[in-house]
Enzyme design. Structure first.
Site, PDB file in Angstrom:
ATOM      1  N   HIS B  38       0.832  -1.208   0.000  1.00 27.24           N
ATOM      2  CA  HIS B  38       0.000   0.000   0.000  1.00 27.24           C
ATOM      3  C   HIS B  38       0.865   1.256   0.000  1.00 27.24           C
ATOM      4  CE1 HIS B  38      -3.916   1.972   1.766  1.00 27.24           C
ATOM      5  NE2 HIS B  38      -3.379   2.699   0.824  1.00 27.24           N
ATOM      6  N   HIS B  40       1.174   5.031  -2.239  1.00 22.00           N
ATOM      7  CA  HIS B  40       0.643   5.899  -3.291  1.00 22.00           C
ATOM      8  C   HIS B  40       1.731   6.880  -3.723  1.00 22.00           C
ATOM      9  CE1 HIS B  40      -3.385   4.416  -2.505  1.00 22.00           C
ATOM     10  NE2 HIS B  40      -3.291   4.730  -1.237  1.00 22.00           N
ATOM     11  N   ARG B 102      -1.839   8.637  -6.287  1.00 18.00           N
ATOM     12  CA  ARG B 102      -2.367   9.253  -5.052  1.00 18.00           C
ATOM     13  C   ARG B 102      -3.863   8.971  -4.962  1.00 18.00           C
ATOM     14  NH1 ARG B 102      -1.202  14.297  -2.087  1.00 18.00           N
ATOM     15  NH2 ARG B 102       0.586  14.708  -3.445  1.00 18.00           N
ATOM     16  N   ALA B 103      -4.289   8.413  -3.843  1.00 19.74           N
ATOM     17  CA  ALA B 103      -5.695   8.003  -3.727  1.00 19.74           C
ATOM     18  C   ALA B 103      -6.620   9.206  -3.687  1.00 19.74           C
ATOM     19  CB  ALA B 103      -5.891   7.132  -2.490  1.00 19.74           C
ATOM     20  N   HIS B 209     -10.690   1.397  -2.000  1.00 22.17           N
ATOM     21  CA  HIS B 209     -10.037   2.630  -1.552  1.00 22.17           C
ATOM     22  C   HIS B 209     -10.796   3.831  -2.093  1.00 22.17           C
ATOM     23  CE1 HIS B 209      -7.026   5.279  -0.044  1.00 22.17           C
ATOM     24  NE2 HIS B 209      -6.115   4.343   0.127  1.00 22.17           N
ATOM     25  N   TYR B 225     -11.893   7.536   4.565  1.00 16.72           N
ATOM     26  CA  TYR B 225     -11.148   6.303   4.289  1.00 16.72           C
ATOM     27  C   TYR B 225     -11.599   5.176   5.232  1.00 16.72           C
ATOM     28  CZ  TYR B 225      -7.557   8.600   1.320  1.00 16.72           C
ATOM     29  OH  TYR B 225      -6.875   9.266   0.327  1.00 16.72           O
ATOM     30  N   HIS B 254      -6.076   0.202   5.312  1.00 14.97           N
ATOM     31  CA  HIS B 254      -6.169   0.822   6.639  1.00 14.97           C
ATOM     32  C   HIS B 254      -6.660  -0.187   7.666  1.00 14.97           C
ATOM     33  CE1 HIS B 254      -7.336   3.549   3.291  1.00 14.97           C
ATOM     34  NE2 HIS B 254      -6.165   4.035   3.629  1.00 14.97           N
ATOM     35  N   GLU B 314       1.215   2.631   3.627  1.00 10.07           N
ATOM     36  CA  GLU B 314       0.600   3.840   3.065  1.00 10.07           C
ATOM     37  C   GLU B 314       1.642   4.969   3.009  1.00 10.07           C
ATOM     38  OE1 GLU B 314      -2.824   4.768   5.384  1.00 10.07           O
ATOM     39  OE2 GLU B 314      -3.700   6.116   3.921  1.00 10.07           O
ATOM     40  N   ARG B 320       2.331  11.759   8.283  1.00  7.17           N
ATOM     41  CA  ARG B 320       3.738  11.894   7.907  1.00  7.17           C
ATOM     42  C   ARG B 320       4.655  12.217   9.073  1.00  7.17           C
ATOM     43  NH1 ARG B 320       3.529  14.219   1.738  1.00  7.17           N
ATOM     44  NH2 ARG B 320       1.689  13.007   1.159  1.00  7.17           N
TER      45      ARG B 320
END
Lengths: 373, 373
Positions: B38, B40, B102-103, B209, B225, B254, B314, B320
């Site tokens: 996972h 992106h 990018r989701a 997703h 999400y 997730h 992810e 982050r």
């Protein structure tokens, strides 16, 4: 059976024992008083369903809508209808349930604000009567006459009436009156502020609780409830709601949806967004224990401070079966909390004192007692 | 750095070691090969954003819409843009990332099916080029040109192209192209069956997703999400989708949303509704490990069988920051799995062999290898 007066006294004794420290711990252990903060009236007499059906059928011709006064349910019917709750309370060791109308039944998406008004009057009155018939077993929480797209100012009179005349101790607040289409503003929008002003004025909390889903994407108790709990928490994370209402208290049901499981995500998101740490939210936000397996309960108890957890079972509610892995009801959450190895102090908070604090139960119990002599 | 060929050989050696039983366990421990399912592409060159902005601005006058061929990004730009992913892979010990656009950027709610088609061509091509530049580090997964209210038949050609020309190993499937209003049918509706037929035909899985939320009720990564993951699982619980598609494989990202935390609720609901036990779903449904704290990871690993968990982070994605409680990145989920006390066998499944199985990686790696010589 304990009378309401007994348990107020019991509470003082516990407070004293707690203050007594080590000495009190050596005293013979008293049975912990247990308050279930999350019970809905899901065993209503069939007359209630007939009334609701007639109300919905009259939507095309409001003149045919049955007036609330047309519903006749006797006290004996009400007594009979809650025997299952009373039996389960005895079997499980719950003393009193904070009791509100069937959550899925609120169905704010159906009809107009007038539909919701009449339906709410009917449902709240039944709760009030049951609390009057069994004052040791049930304490009332009300539904609100919400309606999609209608400013929630229309709820204020009912809130006032329920607390002042019925002695209710809180309300279920539906963050999505549209029933799964999420068309009203988020809970943190000023749209909702009149409700919060009234909650603060009346000094009662709200449980965030959606109703039935009419969106085929969302199963009610399996998706919409849990998704809405998660959604509401994230709304709180991203807003200053509790700066505007520092004494407002919100309970998020069903263990807070996904929140404890994703606590790291929420901590990290708050941090990335330069929002305050989640701990600040915990001055105002509480979680119940409606999580139906031991590992889930254990996670909840590990992650959320004991000061923010209120015992709840949602009994008789979303899940009614016996778990073949344990031989006990899925929703017998008391058994799982008992098995979690909590300290006496944390048990007391979760089973009793947090609910007393959040719902201001001592004050309201006295009011009820005075009103029901 | 391992070449793709090395790790195919490595895998066979591991399979052999596994078959060897006790003897193999005594052999010197080899570094576990790690596949992150996972990731992106969230560090795109700014030209991509400029293209998208022009596309959106042209919605009122489609003649002005920039053709996909107008976007110019050099290989050097692409190389530079993924240096952070490559560094984090090295630091964390991830060998290869299953990598998709990018989701939140998919934003299927914006514009028409033609908008989504052009945007999808652009985004998928960038993933393909990155996988070509770093074949040992990235394996491609595609976005789909979904559009609200548009039958997903419009996705089939792109699916075919991505697998057959690009060697992609799966797709992100958005259960709510409306961006938080949930107006399309549930994933279990026949509306979606053409996509499943194509997934089965191509023998690739989909990760459920959603994309960005334009509903102010839902924070994207914090609410939409997680709520969508939970919702999709409950759709699966209540349907016979996998009877119709017994080889279809779905990954719920997730950590499955709220599902492992409420596993008892889902077991109980399935039981009450006389649906098959959840274990039957586990023939087709997998969960990743994008859960950002140790207690959440521990619950996931305890509740969901190791056969159904795929390592995922992810990274670089929703969260982050560095967790001040651990001193490590919230999304460094490998570290938490390492700390979970798993058996070697379960570690191997979660870090490697499940992903190989679900994405049919050995087959596709060979295809890629042939295609890129």
């Amino acid at each position: 059976m304990l009378t309401r007066r007994d348990w107020i006294i019991g509470s003082s004794a516990l407070a004293l024992a707690s203050a007594g420290g080590a000495l009190a711990q050596e005293a013979p252990r008293t049975k912990q008083f247990v308050i279930d903060c999350h019970g809905h009236y899901t065993t209503e007499p069939s007359e209630l369903g007939v009334y609701r059906k007639a109300q919905i059928e009259a939507l095309s011709d409001p003149a045919k809508s049955p007036p609330p006064s047309s519903l006749k349910i006797s006290d004996d019917q009400l007594r009979d209808s809650v025997q299952i709750q009373l039996r389960l309370q005895r079997e499980r060791g719950t003393d009193v349930t904070i009791f509100s109308p069937r959550a899925a039944g609120m169905s704010h998406h159906s009809g107009t604000a007038e539909t919701s008004r009449d339906w709410t009057l009917v449902c709240n009155e039944l709760i009030h009567r049951i609390c009057g018939l069994f004052p040791q077993n049930f304490i009332g929480v009300g539904q609100l006459p919400q309606s999609p797209g209608v400013r929630p100012d229309n709820c204020l009179a009912e809130m006032e009436r329920c607390v002042k005349s019925y002695g209710f101790v809180g309300f279920n607040l539906n963050p999505d009156p549209s029933g799964g289409y999420w068309r009203d503003p988020p809970l943190t929008d000023r749209w909702w502020y009149p409700v919060y002003e009234k909650l603060v004025e009346l000094d009662v909390p709200a449980m965030v609780h959606v109703s039935a889903s009419v969106n085929p994407n969302f199963h009610g108790t399996g998706a919409h409830y849990i998704a809405a709990d998660t959604t509401a928490f994230m709304q709180f994370v991203t807003s200053d709601l509790f700066k505007d209402f520092p004494t407002l208290r919100m309970i998020i049901g069903h263990g807070g949806g996904a929140v404890p499981f994703h606590w790291g995500r929420y901590r990290g998101l708050a941090q990335d967004m330069k929002r305050p740490p989640l701990e600040e939210l915990l001055h105002n936000v509480y979680f119940d224990t409606c999580v139906y397996h031991q590992a889930g309960i254990d996670l909840l108890l590990k992650i959320i401070p004991a000061d923010n957890i209120l015992f709840g079972s949602e009994m008789v509610g979303a899940v009614r079966g016996i778990d073949p892995m344990t031989g006990h009801s899925y929703d017998d959450t008391k058994r799982m909390i008992d098995a979690a190895g909590l300290s006496e102090e944390d048990r007391r908070k979760i089973f009793e004192t947090n609910a007393r604090k959040v719902y201001r139960l001592d004050r309201v119990a006295a009011l009820n007692s005075a009103g029901r002599q």
